[in-house]
Design a protein around this motif. Structure first.
Motif, short mmCIF file in Angstrom:
data_model
loop_
_atom_site.label_atom_id
_atom_site.label_comp_id
_atom_site.label_asym_id
_atom_site.label_seq_id
_atom_site.Cartn_x
_atom_site.Cartn_y
_atom_site.Cartn_z
N ILE A 13 0.86 -1.18 0.00
CA ILE A 13 0.00 0.00 0.00
C ILE A 13 0.90 1.23 0.00
CG2 ILE A 13 -1.76 1.31 1.25
CD1 ILE A 13 -2.83 -1.32 0.21
N ASP A 15 0.77 5.37 0.36
CA ASP A 15 0.03 6.57 0.76
C ASP A 15 -1.41 6.26 1.17
OD1 ASP A 15 0.03 9.31 1.32
OD2 ASP A 15 -0.82 9.80 -0.64
N ASN A 17 -3.83 4.83 -0.21
CA ASN A 17 -4.89 4.70 -1.20
C ASN A 17 -4.44 4.11 -2.54
OD1 ASN A 17 -3.47 6.91 -2.08
ND2 ASN A 17 -5.22 8.26 -2.27
N ILE A 18 -3.21 3.65 -2.62
CA ILE A 18 -2.72 2.99 -3.85
C ILE A 18 -2.24 1.60 -3.45
CG2 ILE A 18 -1.01 3.04 -5.70
CD1 ILE A 18 -0.93 6.12 -5.30
N GLU A 19 -2.80 0.60 -4.10
CA GLU A 19 -2.41 -0.78 -3.82
C GLU A 19 -1.74 -1.39 -5.04
OE1 GLU A 19 -4.60 -5.02 -3.28
OE2 GLU A 19 -5.21 -3.46 -1.86
N ILE A 20 -0.58 -1.99 -4.82
CA ILE A 20 0.12 -2.71 -5.88
C ILE A 20 0.18 -4.17 -5.45
CG2 ILE A 20 2.29 -2.95 -7.14
CD1 ILE A 20 2.76 0.04 -6.63
N ILE A 34 -2.63 -2.66 -10.17
CA ILE A 34 -2.53 -1.40 -9.44
C ILE A 34 -3.92 -0.83 -9.26
CG2 ILE A 34 -1.58 0.94 -9.39
CD1 ILE A 34 0.61 -0.10 -11.33
N GLU A 35 -4.30 -0.59 -8.02
CA GLU A 35 -5.56 0.08 -7.72
C GLU A 35 -5.22 1.45 -7.15
OE1 GLU A 35 -8.72 -1.83 -5.61
OE2 GLU A 35 -8.03 -3.80 -6.27
N ALA A 36 -5.77 2.48 -7.78
CA ALA A 36 -5.49 3.85 -7.36
C ALA A 36 -6.70 4.72 -7.67
CB ALA A 36 -4.25 4.38 -8.08
N PRO A 37 -6.81 5.87 -7.02
CA PRO A 37 -7.90 6.79 -7.34
C PRO A 37 -7.83 7.20 -8.82
CG PRO A 37 -6.81 7.45 -5.31
CD PRO A 37 -5.99 6.35 -5.91
N ILE A 40 -5.30 9.76 -10.41
CA ILE A 40 -3.87 9.46 -10.48
C ILE A 40 -3.58 8.76 -11.80
CG2 ILE A 40 -1.98 8.12 -9.47
CD1 ILE A 40 -3.23 8.62 -6.76
N ILE A 42 -1.54 6.49 -14.32
CA ILE A 42 -0.63 5.36 -14.24
C ILE A 42 -0.29 4.95 -15.67
CG2 ILE A 42 -0.33 2.97 -13.49
CD1 ILE A 42 -2.52 3.52 -11.38
#
Length: 74
Positions: A13, A15, A17-20, A34-37, A40, A42
């Protein structure tokens, strides 16, 4: 640079709010998810570099006024 060892289905994780996540490891290749708002961006690094180079080339291109007039008359 932070280097972490992860196995398949493990994640990190960033910050809050970003999961790799490591999705798959096969034939020497690693697939990551990659899950991110949505706000952002990518993208692959080689694509990002190419966009930067093209933007720099566009900024450094000299356009003559006569050529501009022809473009706007079309």
């Amino acid at each position: 640079m932070l280097i972490l060892a992860r196995k398949k289905d493990e994640a990190i994780i960033i910050d809050g709010n970003i999961e790799i996540r490591i999705v798959d490891i096969e034939d020497g290749k690693v697939k990551i998810g990659i899950e991110a708002p949505k706000n952002i961006d990518i993208m692959r690094k080689e694509l990002y570099k190419r966009i930067q180079e093209e933007n720099l080339a566009a900024v450094n291109t000299e356009i003559k006024m006569e050529e501009m007039k022809k473009l706007f008359k079309k």
